[in-house]
Design an enzyme around this catalytic site. Structure first.
Site, PDB file in Angstrom:
ATOM      1  N   ASP A   8       0.853  -1.159  -0.110  1.00  0.00           N
ATOM      2  CA  ASP A   8      -0.067   0.054  -0.183  1.00  0.00           C
ATOM      3  C   ASP A   8       1.002   1.269   0.115  1.00  0.00           C
ATOM      4  O   ASP A   8       1.992   1.167   0.317  1.00  0.00           O
ATOM      5  CB  ASP A   8      -1.033  -0.124   1.294  1.00  0.00           C
ATOM      6  CG  ASP A   8      -2.090   0.803   0.659  1.00  0.00           C
ATOM      7  OD1 ASP A   8      -2.143   1.811   0.121  1.00  0.00           O
ATOM      8  OD2 ASP A   8      -3.346   0.511   1.605  1.00  0.00           O
TER       9      ASP A   8
HETATM   10  C1  NOJ Z   1      -4.080   3.832   0.016  1.00  0.00           C
HETATM   11  C2  NOJ Z   1      -5.352   2.944  -0.028  1.00  0.00           C
HETATM   12  O1  NOJ Z   1      -5.212   2.285   1.263  1.00  0.00           O
HETATM   13  C3  NOJ Z   1      -5.274   1.986  -1.071  1.00  0.00           C
HETATM   14  O2  NOJ Z   1      -6.627   1.116  -0.981  1.00  0.00           O
HETATM   15  C4  NOJ Z   1      -5.371   2.826  -2.428  1.00  0.00           C
HETATM   16  O3  NOJ Z   1      -5.297   1.671  -3.447  1.00  0.00           O
HETATM   17  C5  NOJ Z   1      -4.017   3.239  -2.462  1.00  0.00           C
HETATM   18  N1  NOJ Z   1      -3.866   4.215  -1.359  1.00  0.00           N
HETATM   19  C6  NOJ Z   1      -3.715   4.076  -4.086  1.00  0.00           C
HETATM   20  O4  NOJ Z   1      -4.313   5.153  -4.079  1.00  0.00           O
END
Ligand code: NOJ
Length: 704
Positions: free
Chosen positions: A258
């Protein structure tokens, strides 16, 4: 494509670039072109900041994406995979994922996602960061909006539908990404990014199930979650990312972190330096580093110093390139614009939204409305065209949004309005002259989604004020609730004669709500999460284990869970009414006892129930099959959903709901992490929701 040949020719730096993803937005296109000339990054995420998906985003034009791609392909021979958060729609949004789960209609959801993929691909996106498969039992957690709710079985069915919808049967649409692996939804107190405590038993029996279904459906990528589980950040957990995900679940795509999560290992206190964080994550099995450039900045040196082997890097590169190949990117790296079937997309969005609406009560059949009744609409959410779309809809085309008021006006000329917040205003008389009052209440999309947890999940005083004003007119009051999470309605539910839980229903909100309110279709949504009565009951979910004392308040209204309030939720998992009445016949089972050998060898017992529509309205009924393992080596839930059958039954007609129960349905992961069926008695329930109590017994016999 001969991936091995490509890897052979790559320098170490080129390999690490393939394992790195950085941001691309309208503002850095030229910079990116220059960069890609030199450094061919594996992936570009279309985003401007970490929670882009919760805000608005201007897509990068197709030609520009193709120009950058051309540099990558012609200069380096490896295409870029463009990723973006396409969660429940791209331009014309479907309802939020939690609402889609409420449809209990995976076929429809799959169709919806085929169109979502089509729209996204048309904008050059070949990889989305969805579905979000976190079991969510806590409505305070803002991200419950992106989930499929509290139930593993429903989660599995939705995972299959969404993955297949996104990727297409032949993987030519866009790659899906099962996230957040794993346990993010269990963050303590619903506080985002917080720690989770999950035993291996719960992990396998609840949290991993939908991920397994996604893997079995061929999901190409997985995103690791920010959280730690019992002292181990997932980002650096070899046990979770390799032993469990690849070893037990059989995943063979690639894992992305993430956002900046590799670097966060330092803040989490398990790494001291960037290099250490990068080594930990890659060695754990985390193939691609999102945003923070830790792999590319640190691992070249680490290999030269013997701290990590190049073979580990090769394994990750191989996984990334294989997915690019599977998606057809080597053969056809460029995006092409095609004319979209917009009306079909609107139609499927409307159907998904309509099927997601959950009718909670309907006293004296106040619904459906009649076209000649004068309906007075209250609540500013009735005019909303933004929040109804829900969070994680960064590219939404708001010109497509249909407000509730617009939807109603399209059906009837007798819609009037009263704004109770402006004293003495000239619409006040409308309240007195109407036949029924319709209150539309809800929450802003900005209090749902990432980093948007809420400690208070009850109606606000301003919302209660609207209800009080409506009540004063002495007319039947109908509520439409537009929330991204299940809220605690307390006793406010008593003020409504009819109540529809409508979630954030997406672009076609108004049309879908009007279709149901005016009876063009009966409501058929079912709660994918328990609706608590009080927020102090949270977390509250139906598939809890029995207690040693009689304190199972979810099922027993007299059980003593709290001194001050009941332990029973307002409405259970699976609950939802229709405009008709259904009578369930006797539950039939083709064998009431079976040997464990037969079960282990794949034999299934067949269970069916005839359902009769005894009312005067054609409607869909979702028959639900739950099991209870009465005695086992470990405690098992009081009820566990193991099947559902959504049947459309015309008034006066009958249909048969059918279920098959075998190894998969009766088994669980035991204390050794093995999936087993243990002999003994099982209860097999069929009914309308988790509170159903009609069952047949099935005995699974020992071999002797
Ligand atoms: C953080 C989020 O937790 C995740 O779900 C998302 O896909 C990513 N950012 C990318 O934007």
């Amino acid at each position: 494509m001969n991936i091995e040949k490509i890897i052979e020719k790559m320098t170490l730096r080129e390999k690490l670039l393939q394992l790195s993803q950085i941001m691309l937005s309208e503002s850095n296109v030229d910079e990116m072109k220059e960069l890609i000339e030199k450094d061919c990054y594996g992936s570009l995420i279309l985003a401007a900041f970490s929670t882009t998906g919760n805000g608005d985003f201007n897509s990068v034009e197709l030609e520009k994406l193709n120009e950058i791609q051309k540099i990558a392909v012609e200069k380096h021979g490896i295409p870029i995979i463009y990723g973006h958060d396409v969660i429940h729609g791209h331009k014309i949004n479907l309802p939020i994922p939690l609402a889609l789960a409420a449809t209990f209609n995976p076929k429809l959801v799959k169709k919806g996602y085929e169109y979502v993929a089509m729209e996204a691909k048309n904008d050059g996106i070949r990889w989305t960061f969805a579905p979000m498969l976190d079991i969510s039992r806590d409505p305070r957690w803002g991200r419950i909006v992106e989930s499929t709710g509290e139930d593993p079985y429903l989660g599995c069915k939705m995972a299959e539908a969404i993955v297949k919808g996104f990727q297409g049967e032949d993987n030519t649409n866009i790659a899906a990404c099962a996230k957040h692996y794993i346990g993010y939804g269990a963050s303590e107190g619903g506080r985002d990014y917080h720690k989770a405590e999950i035993s291996d038993y719960s992990l396998r029996n609840y949290y991993l199930r939908a991920f397994k279904a996604a893997v079995d459906s061929g999901v190409m990528t997985v995103m690791s979650s920010f959280n730690e589980i019992s002292g181990q950040p997932v980002t650096s957990s070899k046990y979770l990312l390799t032993d469990v995900l690849r070893g037990e679940l059989g995943f063979d795509g690639f894992v992305i972190s993430d956002w900046e999560a590799v670097k966060q290992l330092i803040r989490q206190g398990v790494a001291e330096t960037d290099e250490e964080a990068a080594i930990l994550a890659l060695s754990a099995g985390l193939d691609m580093d999102m945003i923070d450039n830790l792999y590319i900045d640190n691992l070249e040196k680490a290999v030269h110093n013997g701290k990590i082997s190049e073979e580990i890097i090769d394994i990750a590169v191989r996984r990334v390139l294989k997915i690019k190949d599977k998606l057809g990117l080597f053969d056809n790296p460029y995006a092409e614009y095609t004319e979209l079937p917009k009306q079909e997309i609107r139609d499927v969005a409307r159907k998904c939204a309509a099927e997601s609406l959950v009718l909670l009560k309907n006293d004296n059949n106040v619904l459906p409305l009649k076209k000649d009744e004068i309906i007075c609409v209250m609540g500013s959410m009735a005019f909303d065209t933004k929040n109804i779309i829900g969070s994680w809809a960064a590219d939404a085309d708001y010109s497509e949004s249909v407000s509730v008021y617009e939807g109603l006006e399209a059906k009837s000329e007798n819609i009037i309005h009263y704004n109770c917040h402006i004293p003495e205003n000239d619409t006040m008389r409308n309240l007195n002259q109407c036949d029924k009052v319709l209150i539309v209440l809800g929450e802003a999309k900005t209090v749902t989604g990432e980093a948007n947890s809420m400690a208070k999940t009850e109606l606000t005083s301003a919302q209660k004020f609207v209800i009080d004003r409506a009540k004063e007119a002495g007319k039947p009051v109908i509520g439409v609730l537009l929330f991204g999470r299940p809220i605690a309605l307390e006793n406010n539910v008593d003020y409504f004669d009819a109540l529809i839980y409508a979630w954030h229903p997406g672009a076609q909100a108004g049309n879908a709500i009007a279709d149901v309110l005016y009876g063009e279709m009966s409501p058929s949504g079912r709660l994918p999460v328990t609706l608590p009565k009080y927020s102090g009951q949270i977390p509250i979910y139906y598939n809890c284990p029995p207690s040693g004392r009689d304190v199972d308040g979810y099922y027993n209204p007299d059980a003593y869970n709290y001194c001050d309030v009941t332990g029973r939720p307002l409405y259970p998992f699976g609950y939802g009414l229709t405009y008709t009445t259904f009578e369930y016949g006797k539950i039939n089972i083709d064998e009431s006892s079976i040997s464990i050998d037969d079960i282990n060898n794949g034999k299934k017992v067949k269970v069916n129930v005839t359902i009769r529509n005894t009312g005067s309205f054609d409607a869909a009924e979702t028959a639900q099959c739950y099991i209870r393992d009465c005695k086992s080596s470990m405690t098992r839930p009081i009820k566990e959903l193991k099947g559902f059958d959504k049947l459309f039954v015309q008034a006066g007609e009958s249909k048969t709901a059918e279920f098959e129960i075998g190894f998969e349905e009766l088994g669980f992961y035991n204390s050794n992490g093995r999936f087993v069926v243990e002999p003994g008695e099982f209860k097999i329930y069929v009914g309308k929701d988790a509170w159903c109590d009609e069952y047949v017994s099935l005995r699974v016999n020992h071999l002797y």
